[in-house]
Design a protein around this motif. Structure first.
Motif, PDB file in Angstrom:
ATOM      1  N   LYS A 242      30.271 -32.566 -48.825  1.00 28.42           N
ATOM      2  CA  LYS A 242      31.630 -33.097 -48.980  1.00 28.42           C
ATOM      3  C   LYS A 242      31.611 -34.617 -49.167  1.00 28.42           C
ATOM      4  O   LYS A 242      32.399 -35.165 -49.949  1.00 28.42           O
ATOM      5  CB  LYS A 242      32.480 -32.729 -47.767  1.00 28.42           C
ATOM      6  CG  LYS A 242      32.814 -31.248 -47.688  1.00 28.42           C
ATOM      7  CD  LYS A 242      33.710 -30.949 -46.485  1.00 28.42           C
ATOM      8  CE  LYS A 242      34.069 -29.470 -46.438  1.00 28.42           C
ATOM      9  NZ  LYS A 242      34.946 -29.157 -45.272  1.00 28.42           N
ATOM     10  N   ILE A 243      30.707 -35.297 -48.452  1.00 23.32           N
ATOM     11  CA  ILE A 243      30.599 -36.752 -48.592  1.00 23.32           C
ATOM     12  C   ILE A 243      30.121 -37.115 -49.996  1.00 23.32           C
ATOM     13  O   ILE A 243      30.631 -38.042 -50.636  1.00 23.32           O
ATOM     14  CB  ILE A 243      29.633 -37.326 -47.532  1.00 23.32           C
ATOM     15  CG1 ILE A 243      30.285 -37.241 -46.147  1.00 23.32           C
ATOM     16  CG2 ILE A 243      29.275 -38.780 -47.851  1.00 23.32           C
ATOM     17  CD1 ILE A 243      29.341 -37.571 -45.009  1.00 23.32           C
TER      18      ILE A 243
ATOM     19  N   ASN B  32      37.797 -44.321 -49.060  1.00 24.07           N
ATOM     20  CA  ASN B  32      38.783 -43.719 -48.161  1.00 24.07           C
ATOM     21  C   ASN B  32      38.508 -42.223 -47.957  1.00 24.07           C
ATOM     22  O   ASN B  32      38.636 -41.693 -46.846  1.00 24.07           O
ATOM     23  CB  ASN B  32      40.201 -43.909 -48.716  1.00 24.07           C
ATOM     24  CG  ASN B  32      40.658 -45.347 -48.632  1.00 24.07           C
ATOM     25  OD1 ASN B  32      40.178 -46.111 -47.796  1.00 24.07           O
ATOM     26  ND2 ASN B  32      41.573 -45.737 -49.514  1.00 24.07           N
ATOM     27  N   ALA B  33      38.113 -41.571 -49.035  1.00 23.79           N
ATOM     28  CA  ALA B  33      37.799 -40.147 -48.942  1.00 23.79           C
ATOM     29  C   ALA B  33      36.558 -39.920 -48.082  1.00 23.79           C
ATOM     30  O   ALA B  33      36.502 -38.971 -47.289  1.00 23.79           O
ATOM     31  CB  ALA B  33      37.599 -39.555 -50.332  1.00 23.79           C
TER      32      ALA B  33
ATOM     33  N   MET C 228      34.096 -38.226 -42.957  1.00 21.33           N
ATOM     34  CA  MET C 228      33.284 -38.589 -41.797  1.00 21.33           C
ATOM     35  C   MET C 228      34.024 -38.293 -40.496  1.00 21.33           C
ATOM     36  O   MET C 228      33.432 -37.827 -39.516  1.00 21.33           O
ATOM     37  CB  MET C 228      32.925 -40.077 -41.861  1.00 21.33           C
ATOM     38  CG  MET C 228      31.906 -40.426 -42.931  1.00 21.33           C
ATOM     39  SD  MET C 228      30.254 -39.765 -42.570  1.00 21.33           S
ATOM     40  CE  MET C 228      29.790 -40.783 -41.172  1.00 21.33           C
ATOM     41  N   LYS C 229      35.329 -38.554 -40.494  1.00 22.79           N
ATOM     42  CA  LYS C 229      36.143 -38.277 -39.302  1.00 22.79           C
ATOM     43  C   LYS C 229      36.154 -36.779 -39.008  1.00 22.79           C
ATOM     44  O   LYS C 229      36.015 -36.349 -37.854  1.00 22.79           O
ATOM     45  CB  LYS C 229      37.573 -38.783 -39.518  1.00 22.79           C
ATOM     46  CG  LYS C 229      38.470 -38.644 -38.305  1.00 22.79           C
ATOM     47  CD  LYS C 229      39.838 -39.243 -38.569  1.00 22.79           C
ATOM     48  CE  LYS C 229      40.734 -39.098 -37.343  1.00 22.79           C
ATOM     49  NZ  LYS C 229      42.083 -39.709 -37.580  1.00 22.79           N
ATOM     50  N   GLU C 230      36.319 -35.985 -40.059  1.00 15.43           N
ATOM     51  CA  GLU C 230      36.285 -34.524 -39.902  1.00 15.43           C
ATOM     52  C   GLU C 230      34.916 -34.062 -39.405  1.00 15.43           C
ATOM     53  O   GLU C 230      34.816 -33.175 -38.544  1.00 15.43           O
ATOM     54  CB  GLU C 230      36.588 -33.841 -41.237  1.00 15.43           C
ATOM     55  CG  GLU C 230      38.023 -33.948 -41.702  1.00 15.43           C
ATOM     56  CD  GLU C 230      38.234 -33.205 -43.012  1.00 15.43           C
ATOM     57  OE1 GLU C 230      37.368 -32.374 -43.371  1.00 15.43           O
ATOM     58  OE2 GLU C 230      39.244 -33.447 -43.676  1.00 15.43           O
TER      59      GLU C 230
END
Length: 220
Positions: free
Chosen positions: A13-14, A21-22, A27-29
């Protein structure tokens, strides 16, 4: 392992993120997902007992990603397992191999269910047969003799000529097709009696029992 799966999922996903921003959002998820994966099974599932005979086996199945709870807070230790659920577990153990171009021989398995690929894999690998040439019976409960028969076929084991069933008074209740698999499973230590003299071959296999059998099989 679950944590490894999370890392691989979010690494992809990264890489696919469009901008900074994405990336930060992913990263938070990822941090939240890793924190959830690090929680011990008995903390996540209220019906698990850390001191119970089944705990290490259930923990292995959960942390390996082979089994999940029936809800966010319940594993359902004593719950039964259906044929569609069992083939899905085995499919995960096998690494979710591709079933592209493989035929689905069963009229009662539709093309878009959560277990379709697992059933196709099982049928084509010979791990699990249908109840007939065209019916799989996905919702049928799995018995103790059926789980060891499936593992016997899956492993490609040879017949054990030693009689390991003579100590059990209900050995005569084992279905003809399951005698060799059950004898093999008892000899290999994959399945124990429900008492010192009874095997309960026709009894429904619980989620705890299946966890234990699969852990013993994979550790062998």
């Amino acid at each position: 392992a679950v944590i490894q799966n999370v890392l691989e999922d979010y690494r992809a996903k990264i890489t696919a993120a469009a901008d900074v921003n994405a990336v930060e959002a992913v990263m938070k998820e990822a941090k939240a997902a890793l924190a959830a994966a690090a929680v011990s099974p008995d903390e996540k599932y209220a019906d698990l007992d850390r001191n119970a005979w089944y705990y290490d086996a259930v923990k292995f199945m959960i942390t390996s990603g082979y089994m999940k709870g029936v809800s966010e807070t319940r594993f359902d230790v004593e719950g039964t397992v259906t044929r569609d659920q069992l083939v899905t577990i085995l499919y995960r153990v096998a690494g979710n191999p591709s079933v592209k171009d493989l035929a689905n021989p069963f009229a009662d398995v539709k093309g878009s269910t959560w277990y379709t690929d697992a059933v196709i894999w099982a049928a084509n690998s010979g791990a699990v047969k249908g109840i007939s040439d065209t019916l799989f019976a996905p919702g049928m409960t799995v018995t103790r003799e059926q789980i060891v028969t499936i593992l016997y076929r899956y492993s490609g084991a040879e017949k054990d000529e030693t009689d390991h069933l003579k100590a059990f008074t209900d050995a005569g209740a084992i279905s003809d097709y399951a005698v060799d698999p059950m004898n093999w499973a008892v000899g290999e230590g994959l399945i124990n009696g429900v008492s010192t003299t009874t095997l309960a071959p026709q009894g429904a296999a619980t989620r705890a029992q299946i966890s234990a059998v699969l852990l013993r099989y994979m550790a062998d």
